[in-house]
Design an enzyme around this catalytic site. Structure first.
Site, PDB file in Angstrom:
ATOM      1  N   ARG A 134      30.012  53.327  75.360  1.00 44.59           N
ATOM      2  CA  ARG A 134      31.440  53.398  75.716  1.00 44.59           C
ATOM      3  C   ARG A 134      32.323  52.661  74.713  1.00 44.59           C
ATOM      4  NH1 ARG A 134      29.812  51.719  81.530  1.00 44.59           N
ATOM      5  NH2 ARG A 134      27.850  51.574  80.433  1.00 44.59           N
ATOM      6  N   GLU A 193      17.719  42.268  82.132  1.00 42.50           N
ATOM      7  CA  GLU A 193      17.293  41.566  83.341  1.00 42.50           C
ATOM      8  C   GLU A 193      15.763  41.409  83.351  1.00 42.50           C
ATOM      9  OE1 GLU A 193      19.233  43.129  86.688  1.00 42.50           O
ATOM     10  OE2 GLU A 193      18.308  41.685  88.068  1.00 42.50           O
TER      11      GLU A 193
HETATM   12  P1  AMP Z   1      26.423  42.100  79.542  1.00 40.47           P
HETATM   13  O1  AMP Z   1      25.506  42.101  78.336  1.00 40.47           O
HETATM   14  O2  AMP Z   1      25.769  41.496  80.762  1.00 40.47           O
HETATM   15  O3  AMP Z   1      27.772  41.487  79.247  1.00 40.47           O
HETATM   16  O4  AMP Z   1      26.658  43.624  79.936  1.00 40.47           O
HETATM   17  C1  AMP Z   1      27.568  44.381  79.212  1.00 40.47           C
HETATM   18  C2  AMP Z   1      27.116  45.789  79.022  1.00 40.47           C
HETATM   19  O5  AMP Z   1      26.539  46.346  80.189  1.00 40.47           O
HETATM   20  C3  AMP Z   1      28.322  46.652  78.674  1.00 40.47           C
HETATM   21  O6  AMP Z   1      27.960  47.553  77.640  1.00 40.47           O
HETATM   22  C4  AMP Z   1      28.669  47.348  79.971  1.00 40.47           C
HETATM   23  O7  AMP Z   1      29.046  48.666  79.726  1.00 40.47           O
HETATM   24  C5  AMP Z   1      27.387  47.276  80.820  1.00 40.47           C
HETATM   25  N1  AMP Z   1      27.658  46.770  82.198  1.00 40.47           N
HETATM   26  C6  AMP Z   1      27.237  45.579  82.691  1.00 40.47           C
HETATM   27  N2  AMP Z   1      27.614  45.408  83.979  1.00 40.47           N
HETATM   28  C7  AMP Z   1      28.305  46.522  84.312  1.00 40.47           C
HETATM   29  C8  AMP Z   1      29.003  46.954  85.506  1.00 40.47           C
HETATM   30  N3  AMP Z   1      29.059  46.214  86.639  1.00 40.47           N
HETATM   31  N4  AMP Z   1      29.633  48.158  85.474  1.00 40.47           N
HETATM   32  C9  AMP Z   1      29.609  48.913  84.344  1.00 40.47           C
HETATM   33  N5  AMP Z   1      28.981  48.568  83.201  1.00 40.47           N
HETATM   34  C10 AMP Z   1      28.327  47.383  83.173  1.00 40.47           C
END
Ligand code: AMP
Length: 181
Positions: free
Chosen positions: A64, A101
């Site tokens: 995205r 995770e």
């Molecule tokens: P993070 O590495 O935990 O900051 O996760 C970010 C990535 O995961 C981004 O590319 C987001 O598009 C996706 N992502 C994580 N959590 C969500 C959520 N609740 N809704 C949509 N996309 C998420």
């Protein structure tokens, strides 16, 4: 952005409970992207600080971040650099691991995508824990890029990603915050 625009932007994001698994509230921006005034507003607001800031490249995180980052790059007259999941880029790459995770994955860029010292802004749709963006910052810095900021449409502040990037010395800009996960 005034409060009416902010509420409109927030309302254009669809929230889907228990996707991709139970307990996750997925923030779906496909509804925002399909809504022309909202897509335009998001791109305008993401691009606003960078119009005259000498940013030479926008780096977008798959997938995205490509849509939003490509539009912002076009708007400010910068080049676009994709940060991809591993194994997708055809030329010589550099890689950076990041924690999922369960387990570890890697993102990568072309080794010649940036020149040392080049000012870059990182873009993705959402910051949660900040693990993906942190790996992207490290990857950009490994090529000598000067990461001026990281910009996201959505912040999930309770997950701490913004603080994590700021601790790396990267200013963070977000448009809409949602409480919870
Ligand atoms: P993070 O590495 O935990 O900051 O996760 C970010 C990535 O995961 C981004 O590319 C987001 O598009 C996706 N992502 C994580 N959590 C969500 C959520 N609740 N809704 C949509 N996309 C998420």
């Amino acid at each position: 952005m005034d409060s009416r625009d902010l509420e409109a932007l927030r309302g254009a994001i669809r929230c889907i409970p228990d996707y991709p698994k139970p307990g996750i509230l997925f923030r779906d921006i496909t509804t925002l992207l399909a809504d022309a005034p909202m897509f335009q507003l998001a791109v305008t607001e993401l691009a606003r600080p960078w119009g005259d800031a000498g940013v030479e490249r926008i780096a977008g995180i798959e997938a995205r971040g490509f849509i939003l980052g490509g539009a912002v790059a076009h708007r400010i007259g910068a080049g676009f650099v994709p940060i991809r999941k591993k194994g997708k880029l055809p030329h010589e790459t550099v890689r950076m691991p990041y924690a999922l995770e369960y387990g570890v994955d890697e993102i990568e860029m072309h080794r010649d995508a940036l020149k040392p010292g080049e000012p870059v802004v990182l873009i993705d749709d959402l910051i949660a824990t900040g693990g993906t963006a942190e790996a992207a910052v490290k990857l950009l810095r490994s090529l000598g890029a000067q990461v001026r900021a990281a910009c996201f449409v959505i912040d999930l502040p309770e997950l701490g990603g913004t603080r994590r990037l700021e601790a790396l010395g990267v200013p963070v800009h977000t448009l809409v915050a949602f409480q919870g996960h």
